[in-house]
Design a protein around this motif. Structure first.
Motif, short mmCIF file in Angstrom:
data_model
loop_
_atom_site.label_atom_id
_atom_site.label_comp_id
_atom_site.label_asym_id
_atom_site.label_seq_id
_atom_site.Cartn_x
_atom_site.Cartn_y
_atom_site.Cartn_z
N GLU A 151 15.17 2.26 5.40
CA GLU A 151 15.91 3.37 4.78
C GLU A 151 15.41 3.61 3.36
N GLU A 152 15.18 2.53 2.62
CA GLU A 152 14.74 2.66 1.24
C GLU A 152 13.38 3.36 1.15
N ILE A 153 12.44 2.90 1.98
CA ILE A 153 11.10 3.49 1.95
C ILE A 153 11.12 4.93 2.47
N ALA A 154 11.91 5.18 3.51
CA ALA A 154 12.01 6.55 4.03
C ALA A 154 12.56 7.49 2.96
N GLU A 155 13.55 7.03 2.23
CA GLU A 155 14.13 7.86 1.16
C GLU A 155 13.09 8.14 0.08
N LYS A 156 12.29 7.13 -0.27
CA LYS A 156 11.25 7.32 -1.29
C LYS A 156 10.16 8.27 -0.79
N LEU A 157 9.79 8.14 0.49
CA LEU A 157 8.80 9.05 1.06
C LEU A 157 9.30 10.49 1.02
N GLY A 158 10.56 10.68 1.39
CA GLY A 158 11.14 12.02 1.38
C GLY A 158 11.18 12.61 -0.01
N THR A 180 0.84 -1.21 0.00
CA THR A 180 0.00 0.00 0.00
C THR A 180 0.87 1.25 0.00
N VAL A 181 1.91 1.27 0.83
CA VAL A 181 2.81 2.43 0.89
C VAL A 181 3.50 2.62 -0.45
N GLU A 182 4.01 1.56 -1.00
CA GLU A 182 4.76 1.66 -2.27
C GLU A 182 3.83 2.10 -3.41
N TYR A 183 2.61 1.60 -3.42
CA TYR A 183 1.69 1.98 -4.48
C TYR A 183 1.28 3.45 -4.35
N LEU A 184 1.07 3.90 -3.12
CA LEU A 184 0.72 5.31 -2.93
C LEU A 184 1.88 6.22 -3.33
N ILE A 185 3.10 5.83 -3.01
CA ILE A 185 4.27 6.60 -3.45
C ILE A 185 4.28 6.70 -4.97
N GLU A 186 4.01 5.58 -5.62
CA GLU A 186 3.98 5.55 -7.09
C GLU A 186 2.94 6.51 -7.64
N LYS A 188 1.20 17.20 0.14
CA LYS A 188 -0.14 17.17 0.73
C LYS A 188 -0.71 15.76 0.82
N THR A 189 0.21 14.78 0.90
CA THR A 189 -0.19 13.39 1.06
C THR A 189 0.48 12.81 2.30
N PHE A 190 -0.34 12.19 3.15
CA PHE A 190 0.16 11.63 4.41
C PHE A 190 -0.34 10.20 4.58
N VAL A 191 0.48 9.41 5.26
CA VAL A 191 0.05 8.09 5.71
C VAL A 191 0.02 8.15 7.24
N SER A 192 -1.15 7.93 7.80
CA SER A 192 -1.28 7.93 9.25
C SER A 192 -0.98 6.54 9.81
N HIS A 193 -0.27 6.52 10.91
CA HIS A 193 0.15 5.30 11.60
C HIS A 193 1.27 4.61 10.82
N CYS A 194 0.97 4.02 9.68
CA CYS A 194 1.99 3.38 8.83
C CYS A 194 2.85 2.42 9.64
N PHE A 195 2.19 1.55 10.38
CA PHE A 195 2.88 0.64 11.29
C PHE A 195 3.87 -0.28 10.57
N VAL A 196 3.65 -0.51 9.29
CA VAL A 196 4.55 -1.41 8.57
C VAL A 196 6.00 -0.92 8.62
N LEU A 197 6.20 0.39 8.72
CA LEU A 197 7.57 0.92 8.78
C LEU A 197 8.32 0.38 10.00
N GLY A 198 7.60 0.13 11.08
CA GLY A 198 8.24 -0.38 12.29
C GLY A 198 8.56 -1.86 12.23
N LYS A 199 8.08 -2.53 11.17
CA LYS A 199 8.30 -3.97 11.03
C LYS A 199 9.35 -4.32 9.98
N LEU A 200 9.82 -3.32 9.25
CA LEU A 200 10.76 -3.58 8.16
C LEU A 200 12.19 -3.72 8.67
N GLU A 201 12.99 -4.48 7.92
CA GLU A 201 14.42 -4.53 8.19
C GLU A 201 15.02 -3.15 7.94
#
Length: 443
Positions: free
Chosen positions: A309-316, A274-280, A291-304
Protein backbone atom coordinates in the motif's frame (compact mmCIF):
# COMPACT_ATOMS: atom_id res chain seq x y z
CA UNK A 1 -10.23 -17.47 -72.11
CA UNK A 2 -9.02 -15.45 -69.13
CA UNK A 3 -11.22 -16.35 -66.17
CA UNK A 4 -11.32 -12.69 -65.21
CA UNK A 5 -13.45 -12.05 -68.32
CA UNK A 6 -16.18 -14.19 -66.79
CA UNK A 7 -16.42 -11.98 -63.69
CA UNK A 8 -18.74 -9.00 -63.73
CA UNK A 9 -17.18 -5.56 -63.31
CA UNK A 10 -19.04 -5.13 -60.03
CA UNK A 11 -17.73 -8.43 -58.64
CA UNK A 12 -14.22 -7.76 -59.90
CA UNK A 13 -14.12 -4.34 -58.23
CA UNK A 14 -15.59 -5.79 -55.06
CA UNK A 15 -13.05 -8.64 -54.87
CA UNK A 16 -10.14 -6.35 -55.69
CA UNK A 17 -11.16 -3.89 -53.01
CA UNK A 18 -11.69 -6.58 -50.40
CA UNK A 19 -8.16 -7.77 -50.99
CA UNK A 20 -6.86 -4.21 -50.68
CA UNK A 21 -8.84 -3.51 -47.54
CA UNK A 22 -8.23 -6.80 -45.80
CA UNK A 23 -11.95 -7.61 -45.63
CA UNK A 24 -13.60 -10.90 -46.26
CA UNK A 25 -17.06 -12.24 -45.70
CA UNK A 26 -15.54 -15.05 -43.64
CA UNK A 27 -14.36 -12.41 -41.18
CA UNK A 28 -17.95 -11.41 -40.61
CA UNK A 29 -18.45 -8.38 -42.84
CA UNK A 30 -20.84 -8.25 -45.76
CA UNK A 31 -20.31 -5.86 -48.68
CA UNK A 32 -23.25 -6.76 -50.88
CA UNK A 33 -24.76 -3.26 -50.64
CA UNK A 34 -21.61 -1.34 -51.47
CA UNK A 35 -21.91 0.83 -54.59
CA UNK A 36 -20.15 -0.67 -57.58
CA UNK A 37 -18.72 2.41 -59.25
CA UNK A 38 -17.25 4.11 -56.22
CA UNK A 39 -16.18 1.13 -54.18
CA UNK A 40 -12.41 1.75 -54.19
CA UNK A 41 -12.59 5.48 -53.33
CA UNK A 42 -15.15 4.75 -50.61
CA UNK A 43 -12.83 2.20 -49.02
CA UNK A 44 -9.77 4.44 -49.26
CA UNK A 45 -11.21 7.78 -48.22
CA UNK A 46 -14.44 7.22 -46.35
CA UNK A 47 -15.96 4.23 -44.63
CA UNK A 48 -19.52 3.64 -43.54
CA UNK A 49 -20.55 0.71 -41.35
CA UNK A 50 -24.08 -0.40 -40.59
CA UNK A 51 -25.26 -2.88 -37.96
CA UNK A 52 -22.47 -1.78 -35.63
CA UNK A 53 -23.05 -2.89 -32.05
CA UNK A 54 -22.24 -0.23 -29.44
CA UNK A 55 -22.74 -0.30 -25.69
CA UNK A 56 -25.35 2.17 -24.44
CA UNK A 57 -25.74 1.51 -20.71
CA UNK A 58 -26.18 -1.03 -17.91
CA UNK A 59 -29.19 -3.04 -16.79
CA UNK A 60 -29.62 -3.14 -13.01
CA UNK A 61 -31.37 -5.45 -10.60
CA UNK A 62 -31.47 -4.45 -6.93
CA UNK A 63 -28.60 -2.05 -7.55
CA UNK A 64 -26.35 -4.62 -9.24
CA UNK A 65 -25.30 -4.46 -12.88
CA UNK A 66 -26.67 -7.66 -14.41
CA UNK A 67 -26.29 -6.93 -18.14
CA UNK A 68 -24.94 -4.43 -20.64
CA UNK A 69 -27.35 -2.64 -22.96
CA UNK A 70 -26.36 -2.38 -26.61
CA UNK A 71 -27.91 -1.16 -29.84
CA UNK A 72 -27.06 -1.17 -33.53
CA UNK A 73 -25.78 2.01 -35.20
CA UNK A 74 -24.52 3.46 -38.44
CA UNK A 75 -20.93 4.67 -38.00
CA UNK A 76 -19.16 6.84 -40.57
CA UNK A 77 -15.43 7.46 -40.74
CA UNK A 78 -13.46 9.97 -42.77
CA UNK A 79 -9.88 11.25 -42.66
CA UNK A 80 -9.03 8.91 -39.82
CA UNK A 81 -11.79 10.07 -37.50
CA UNK A 82 -15.32 9.10 -36.58
CA UNK A 83 -17.53 11.68 -38.26
CA UNK A 84 -21.03 10.36 -37.60
CA UNK A 85 -22.80 7.99 -35.21
CA UNK A 86 -26.43 7.62 -36.21
CA UNK A 87 -29.35 5.28 -35.64
CA UNK A 88 -28.88 2.10 -37.62
CA UNK A 89 -29.86 2.10 -41.28
CA UNK A 90 -30.12 -1.58 -42.32
CA UNK A 91 -30.59 -0.71 -46.01
CA UNK A 92 -27.74 1.82 -46.22
CA UNK A 93 -24.99 1.44 -48.80
CA UNK A 94 -22.42 0.51 -46.20
CA UNK A 95 -20.22 -2.30 -44.95
CA UNK A 96 -22.34 -4.66 -42.88
CA UNK A 97 -20.72 -5.22 -39.48
CA UNK A 98 -23.31 -7.93 -38.82
CA UNK A 99 -23.92 -6.88 -35.24
CA UNK A 100 -20.30 -7.26 -34.18
CA UNK A 101 -19.20 -5.21 -31.18
CA UNK A 102 -17.07 -2.15 -31.86
CA UNK A 103 -14.40 -1.43 -29.24
CA UNK A 104 -11.32 0.78 -28.99
CA UNK A 105 -8.37 -0.98 -30.60
CA UNK A 106 -5.93 -2.59 -28.21
CA UNK A 107 -2.51 -1.43 -27.05
CA UNK A 108 0.39 -3.76 -26.30
CA UNK A 109 2.52 -1.72 -23.92
CA UNK A 110 5.41 -4.11 -23.32
CA UNK A 111 6.78 -6.16 -26.19
CA UNK A 112 10.08 -6.86 -27.95
CA UNK A 113 9.36 -6.57 -31.67
CA UNK A 114 13.05 -6.59 -32.52
CA UNK A 115 13.89 -10.14 -31.45
CA UNK A 116 11.56 -13.05 -32.08
CA UNK A 117 11.46 -16.47 -33.68
CA UNK A 118 7.93 -15.74 -34.91
CA UNK A 119 7.70 -15.99 -38.69
CA UNK A 120 10.33 -18.71 -38.76
CA UNK A 121 10.29 -22.40 -37.87
CA UNK A 122 8.95 -23.44 -34.47
CA UNK A 123 11.43 -23.78 -31.62
CA UNK A 124 11.01 -23.81 -27.85
CA UNK A 125 13.38 -22.19 -25.40
CA UNK A 126 16.38 -24.12 -24.14
CA UNK A 127 17.39 -24.77 -20.56
CA UNK A 128 18.74 -21.62 -18.91
CA UNK A 129 21.97 -21.35 -16.96
CA UNK A 130 23.38 -18.53 -14.80
CA UNK A 131 20.20 -16.42 -14.75
CA UNK A 132 19.98 -13.14 -16.63
CA UNK A 133 23.75 -12.95 -17.12
CA UNK A 134 23.60 -16.36 -18.76
CA UNK A 135 20.92 -15.04 -21.10
CA UNK A 136 23.12 -12.05 -21.92
CA UNK A 137 25.88 -14.45 -22.94
CA UNK A 138 23.39 -16.36 -25.09
CA UNK A 139 22.22 -13.15 -26.78
CA UNK A 140 25.77 -12.11 -27.53
CA UNK A 141 26.12 -15.41 -29.35
CA UNK A 142 22.84 -15.51 -31.32
CA UNK A 143 22.05 -11.83 -32.02
CA UNK A 144 24.25 -11.54 -35.16
CA UNK A 145 22.23 -14.32 -36.79
CA UNK A 146 18.87 -12.99 -35.52
CA UNK A 147 19.62 -9.56 -36.96
CA UNK A 148 19.75 -10.99 -40.49
CA UNK A 149 15.97 -11.51 -40.52
CA UNK A 150 14.77 -9.24 -37.71
CA UNK A 151 13.02 -6.75 -40.01
CA UNK A 152 10.94 -9.47 -41.66
CA UNK A 153 10.10 -11.15 -38.35
CA UNK A 154 9.10 -7.84 -36.77
CA UNK A 155 6.64 -7.30 -39.61
CA UNK A 156 5.18 -10.79 -39.14
CA UNK A 157 4.86 -10.18 -35.41
CA UNK A 158 3.06 -6.89 -36.04
CA UNK A 159 0.63 -8.75 -38.30
CA UNK A 160 -0.04 -11.21 -35.47
CA UNK A 161 -0.79 -8.33 -33.10
CA UNK A 162 -3.12 -6.76 -35.66
CA UNK A 163 -5.04 -10.01 -35.99
CA UNK A 164 -5.66 -9.82 -32.25
CA UNK A 165 -7.00 -6.26 -32.43
CA UNK A 166 -3.85 -4.36 -31.48
CA UNK A 167 -2.96 -1.22 -33.42
CA UNK A 168 -0.35 0.27 -31.08
CA UNK A 169 2.67 -1.10 -29.22
CA UNK A 170 5.44 0.09 -26.96
CA UNK A 171 8.42 -1.93 -28.07
CA UNK A 172 11.71 -2.30 -26.27
CA UNK A 173 14.62 -2.57 -28.68
CA UNK A 174 18.10 -3.84 -27.86
CA UNK A 175 20.82 -1.22 -27.57
CA UNK A 176 24.11 -2.89 -26.55
CA UNK A 177 27.64 -3.52 -27.86
CA UNK A 178 26.72 -6.70 -29.76
CA UNK A 179 24.02 -5.30 -32.03
CA UNK A 180 25.01 -1.67 -31.41
CA UNK A 181 22.25 0.33 -33.18
CA UNK A 182 21.48 -2.30 -35.81
CA UNK A 183 18.52 -3.83 -33.96
CA UNK A 184 16.95 -0.38 -33.77
CA UNK A 185 17.64 0.36 -37.43
CA UNK A 186 16.18 -2.98 -38.54
CA UNK A 187 13.05 -2.44 -36.47
CA UNK A 188 12.67 1.07 -37.83
CA UNK A 189 12.62 -0.40 -41.35
CA UNK A 190 9.77 -2.70 -40.35
CA UNK A 191 7.88 0.18 -38.72
CA UNK A 192 8.34 2.31 -41.82
CA UNK A 193 6.85 -0.50 -43.89
CA UNK A 194 3.90 -0.68 -41.48
CA UNK A 195 3.54 3.03 -40.77
CA UNK A 196 0.09 3.30 -42.37
CA UNK A 197 -1.35 0.40 -40.41
CA UNK A 198 0.40 0.31 -37.02
CA UNK A 199 1.82 2.79 -34.49
CA UNK A 200 4.56 2.40 -31.92
CA UNK A 201 6.68 4.07 -29.32
CA UNK A 202 10.18 2.74 -28.75
CA UNK A 203 12.30 2.11 -25.67
CA UNK A 204 16.08 2.12 -26.01
CA UNK A 205 16.72 -1.03 -24.00
CA UNK A 206 20.22 -1.89 -22.66
CA UNK A 207 19.43 -5.62 -22.40
CA UNK A 208 23.06 -6.39 -21.53
CA UNK A 209 23.31 -3.76 -18.81
CA UNK A 210 24.33 -0.13 -18.95
CA UNK A 211 27.78 -0.72 -17.48
CA UNK A 212 28.06 -4.55 -17.33
CA UNK A 213 28.69 -4.25 -21.04
CA UNK A 214 29.56 -0.73 -22.13
CA UNK A 215 26.21 0.31 -23.59
CA UNK A 216 26.63 3.98 -22.65
CA UNK A 217 27.83 5.35 -26.03
CA UNK A 218 25.13 3.45 -27.92
CA UNK A 219 22.40 4.61 -25.53
CA UNK A 220 23.56 8.20 -25.98
CA UNK A 221 23.36 7.81 -29.75
CA UNK A 222 19.96 6.10 -29.60
CA UNK A 223 18.60 8.85 -27.35
CA UNK A 224 19.09 11.30 -30.23
CA UNK A 225 17.26 9.04 -32.66
CA UNK A 226 13.56 8.38 -33.06
CA UNK A 227 12.92 6.70 -29.70
CA UNK A 228 10.60 7.70 -26.86
CA UNK A 229 11.92 6.09 -23.67
CA UNK A 230 15.22 5.22 -22.05
CA UNK A 231 15.12 1.69 -20.71
CA UNK A 232 17.05 -0.38 -18.22
CA UNK A 233 17.21 -3.78 -16.60
CA UNK A 234 17.89 -4.92 -13.02
CA UNK A 235 20.53 -2.31 -12.14
CA UNK A 236 21.76 -4.15 -9.05
CA UNK A 237 21.90 -7.66 -10.51
CA UNK A 238 23.41 -6.63 -13.84
CA UNK A 239 25.40 -3.46 -13.17
CA UNK A 240 25.93 -3.93 -9.42
CA UNK A 241 25.01 -0.30 -8.71
CA UNK A 242 21.44 0.94 -8.31
CA UNK A 243 22.18 4.64 -7.92
CA UNK A 244 24.82 4.87 -10.66
CA UNK A 245 22.61 3.19 -13.25
CA UNK A 246 19.42 5.05 -12.29
CA UNK A 247 21.23 8.40 -12.20
CA UNK A 248 22.60 7.83 -15.70
CA UNK A 249 19.19 6.74 -17.02
CA UNK A 250 17.37 9.68 -15.46
CA UNK A 251 19.87 12.23 -16.74
CA UNK A 252 19.87 10.77 -20.26
CA UNK A 253 16.07 10.91 -20.32
CA UNK A 254 15.96 14.50 -19.09
CA UNK A 255 18.70 15.69 -21.46
CA UNK A 256 16.86 14.23 -24.45
CA UNK A 257 13.25 14.83 -23.37
CA UNK A 258 12.45 11.11 -23.16
CA UNK A 259 10.46 8.98 -20.78
CA UNK A 260 11.78 6.07 -18.73
CA UNK A 261 10.73 2.41 -18.76
CA UNK A 262 12.92 0.06 -16.74
CA UNK A 263 12.67 -3.74 -16.53
CA UNK A 264 12.84 -4.78 -12.88
CA UNK A 265 12.72 -8.51 -12.16
CA UNK A 266 14.48 -8.33 -8.79
CA UNK A 267 12.02 -9.31 -6.07
CA UNK A 268 14.14 -8.86 -2.95
CA UNK A 269 15.69 -5.92 -1.11
CA UNK A 270 17.49 -4.64 -4.21
CA UNK A 271 14.19 -4.54 -6.10
CA UNK A 272 12.55 -2.47 -3.40
CA UNK A 273 15.52 -0.11 -3.18
CA UNK A 274 15.45 0.37 -6.96
CA UNK A 275 11.75 1.30 -6.94
CA UNK A 276 12.14 3.67 -4.01
CA UNK A 277 15.20 5.35 -5.53
CA UNK A 278 13.47 5.82 -8.88
CA UNK A 279 10.45 7.35 -7.11
CA UNK A 280 12.83 9.73 -5.36
CA UNK A 281 14.48 10.77 -8.63
CA UNK A 282 11.13 11.32 -10.36
CA UNK A 283 9.97 13.52 -7.51
CA UNK A 284 13.21 15.49 -7.80
CA UNK A 285 12.59 15.89 -11.55
CA UNK A 286 8.84 16.50 -12.04
CA UNK A 287 9.34 16.59 -15.83
CA UNK A 288 9.46 12.78 -15.58
CA UNK A 289 6.06 12.49 -13.93
CA UNK A 290 3.53 10.78 -16.14
CA UNK A 291 6.26 9.34 -18.39
CA UNK A 292 8.12 6.95 -16.10
CA UNK A 293 7.29 3.25 -15.90
CA UNK A 294 8.63 0.19 -14.15
CA UNK A 295 8.10 -2.96 -16.18
CA UNK A 296 7.39 -6.20 -14.33
CA UNK A 297 8.29 -4.80 -10.88
CA UNK A 298 7.98 -8.26 -9.37
CA UNK A 299 9.04 -6.98 -5.96
CA UNK A 300 5.55 -5.54 -5.48
CA UNK A 301 4.17 -9.08 -5.42
CA UNK A 302 6.56 -10.04 -2.62
CA UNK A 303 5.86 -7.20 -0.20
CA UNK A 304 3.68 -7.37 2.89
CA UNK A 305 0.27 -5.75 2.40
CA UNK A 306 1.10 -2.58 4.35
CA UNK A 307 4.31 -2.06 2.36
CA UNK A 308 2.47 -2.74 -0.90
CA UNK A 309 0.00 0.00 0.00
CA UNK A 310 2.80 2.40 0.90
CA UNK A 311 4.70 1.89 -2.35
CA UNK A 312 1.51 1.98 -4.44
CA UNK A 313 0.57 5.30 -2.84
CA UNK A 314 4.03 6.71 -3.59
CA UNK A 315 3.86 5.48 -7.20
CA UNK A 316 0.46 7.12 -7.63
CA UNK A 317 1.64 10.41 -6.12
CA UNK A 318 4.68 10.40 -8.43
CA UNK A 319 2.48 9.61 -11.45
CA UNK A 320 4.61 6.55 -12.22
CA UNK A 321 3.17 3.59 -14.08
CA UNK A 322 3.59 -0.16 -13.94
CA UNK A 323 3.81 -2.31 -17.07
CA UNK A 324 2.80 -5.81 -16.04
CA UNK A 325 2.55 -8.96 -18.12
CA UNK A 326 0.25 -10.28 -15.36
CA UNK A 327 2.38 -13.28 -14.42
CA UNK A 328 0.77 -16.52 -13.26
CA UNK A 329 2.04 -18.92 -10.62
CA UNK A 330 3.14 -18.08 -7.09
CA UNK A 331 3.77 -14.40 -7.86
CA UNK A 332 0.54 -12.42 -7.85
CA UNK A 333 0.98 -8.75 -8.68
CA UNK A 334 -1.12 -6.36 -6.54
CA UNK A 335 -2.93 -4.77 -9.48
CA UNK A 336 -6.12 -3.98 -7.48
CA UNK A 337 -3.97 -2.11 -4.94
CA UNK A 338 -2.26 -0.17 -7.73
CA UNK A 339 -5.65 0.80 -9.13
CA UNK A 340 -6.74 1.90 -5.64
CA UNK A 341 -3.98 4.53 -5.64
CA UNK A 342 -4.54 5.59 -9.25
CA UNK A 343 -1.34 4.03 -10.54
CA UNK A 344 -1.45 3.67 -14.31
CA UNK A 345 -1.25 -0.03 -15.12
CA UNK A 346 -0.58 -1.22 -18.66
CA UNK A 347 0.05 -4.67 -20.04
CA UNK A 348 1.73 -6.42 -22.93
CA UNK A 349 2.85 -9.76 -24.29
CA UNK A 350 6.56 -9.15 -23.63
CA UNK A 351 8.52 -11.82 -25.49
CA UNK A 352 6.61 -13.80 -28.10
CA UNK A 353 8.15 -17.12 -29.14
CA UNK A 354 11.80 -16.18 -28.74
CA UNK A 355 14.84 -17.33 -26.76
CA UNK A 356 13.34 -15.89 -23.58
CA UNK A 357 9.83 -17.31 -23.81
CA UNK A 358 8.15 -20.15 -25.69
CA UNK A 359 4.67 -18.71 -25.32
CA UNK A 360 2.81 -15.63 -26.52
CA UNK A 361 -0.46 -15.38 -28.42
CA UNK A 362 -0.18 -11.69 -29.30
CA UNK A 363 -3.49 -10.93 -27.54
CA UNK A 364 -3.71 -8.29 -24.83
CA UNK A 365 -7.42 -9.10 -24.55
CA UNK A 366 -6.22 -12.44 -23.21
CA UNK A 367 -4.22 -10.47 -20.62
CA UNK A 368 -7.41 -8.70 -19.55
CA UNK A 369 -9.06 -12.10 -19.24
CA UNK A 370 -6.18 -13.38 -17.13
CA UNK A 371 -6.34 -10.34 -14.86
CA UNK A 372 -10.07 -10.83 -14.39
CA UNK A 373 -9.56 -14.48 -13.44
CA UNK A 374 -6.69 -13.77 -11.03
CA UNK A 375 -8.52 -11.09 -9.09
CA UNK A 376 -12.05 -12.48 -9.21
CA UNK A 377 -13.45 -9.88 -11.60
CA UNK A 378 -16.28 -12.18 -12.70
CA UNK A 379 -19.40 -10.02 -12.59
CA UNK A 380 -20.79 -8.14 -15.58
CA UNK A 381 -19.57 -4.85 -14.14
CA UNK A 382 -16.06 -5.92 -13.10
CA UNK A 383 -15.48 -7.81 -16.35
CA UNK A 384 -16.46 -4.72 -18.32
CA UNK A 385 -14.01 -2.64 -16.28
CA UNK A 386 -11.22 -5.16 -16.91
CA UNK A 387 -11.18 -4.25 -20.59
CA UNK A 388 -9.33 -1.01 -19.81
CA UNK A 389 -5.96 -2.72 -19.34
CA UNK A 390 -6.11 -3.75 -23.01
CA UNK A 391 -7.34 -0.42 -24.42
CA UNK A 392 -5.21 2.13 -22.59
CA UNK A 393 -7.96 2.92 -20.06
CA UNK A 394 -10.61 3.68 -22.71
CA UNK A 395 -13.98 2.09 -21.94
CA UNK A 396 -17.27 2.43 -23.86
CA UNK A 397 -19.21 3.08 -20.62
CA UNK A 398 -18.15 4.92 -17.48
CA UNK A 399 -18.71 3.36 -14.06
CA UNK A 400 -22.27 4.71 -13.94
CA UNK A 401 -23.16 3.28 -17.35
CA UNK A 402 -22.97 6.53 -19.28
CA UNK A 403 -21.71 6.13 -22.84
CA UNK A 404 -18.30 7.81 -23.19
CA UNK A 405 -16.87 6.10 -26.27
CA UNK A 406 -17.09 6.47 -29.21
CA UNK A 407 -17.70 10.18 -29.77
CA UNK A 408 -17.71 12.13 -33.02
CA UNK A 409 -14.19 13.39 -33.57
CA UNK A 410 -12.51 10.40 -31.92
CA UNK A 411 -9.69 8.77 -33.85
CA UNK A 412 -10.93 5.77 -35.80
CA UNK A 413 -8.64 3.29 -34.06
CA UNK A 414 -11.07 0.50 -33.35
CA UNK A 415 -11.67 -3.22 -33.46
CA UNK A 416 -14.72 -5.32 -34.26
CA UNK A 417 -15.27 -8.43 -32.14
CA UNK A 418 -17.75 -11.27 -32.34
CA UNK A 419 -19.13 -10.48 -28.88
CA UNK A 420 -22.29 -9.03 -27.38
CA UNK A 421 -20.54 -6.65 -24.94
CA UNK A 422 -17.21 -5.83 -23.27
CA UNK A 423 -17.82 -8.25 -20.41
CA UNK A 424 -18.29 -11.16 -22.80
CA UNK A 425 -15.29 -10.09 -24.87
CA UNK A 426 -13.06 -10.25 -21.78
CA UNK A 427 -14.56 -13.42 -20.33
CA UNK A 428 -14.40 -15.38 -23.59
CA UNK A 429 -11.46 -13.65 -25.28
CA UNK A 430 -13.83 -13.16 -28.19
CA UNK A 431 -12.39 -13.32 -31.71
CA UNK A 432 -11.40 -10.11 -33.45
CA UNK A 433 -13.03 -9.87 -36.86
CA UNK A 434 -11.49 -6.61 -38.10
CA UNK A 435 -9.13 -3.83 -37.05
CA UNK A 436 -9.16 -0.19 -38.17
CA UNK A 437 -6.11 2.02 -37.76
CA UNK A 438 -6.46 5.76 -38.39
CA UNK A 439 -9.63 5.03 -40.31
CA UNK A 440 -8.13 2.33 -42.53
CA UNK A 441 -9.08 -1.34 -42.45
CA UNK A 442 -5.80 -3.13 -41.75
CA UNK A 443 -7.10 -6.56 -40.73
Amino acid sequence: MNTQDNISRKDFLKNTTLAMAGLSVSKGFSTENLPSENIIPSIKDKLSFKNVRLETGFDYEEGEVIATKTALFLVEIENGKITNIAPNQPNAKAIDAKGHLMLPSFRDMHIHLDKTFYGDKWQAIRKRTNGVKGMIALEQKILPELLKTSTYKAEKLIELLQSKGTGFARSHVNIEPTSKLQSLKNLQKALENKKNSFSTELVAFPQHGVFYTDSVPYLKDAAQMDIDFIGGVDPFTIDGAIEKTIDFTVQLAIDNNKGIDIHLHESGESGLKTVEYLIEKVNENPVLKGKTFVSHCFVLGKLEKTKQEEIAEKLGASQMGIASTIPIGSLIMPIPTLYKYNVKVVTGNDSIIDHWNTYGTGSVLQKANLMAQLYGYNTEFSLSRSLKIATGDILPLDDKGNQQWPKIGDKANLAFLDASCSAEAVARVSPVTSLLHDGKIVF
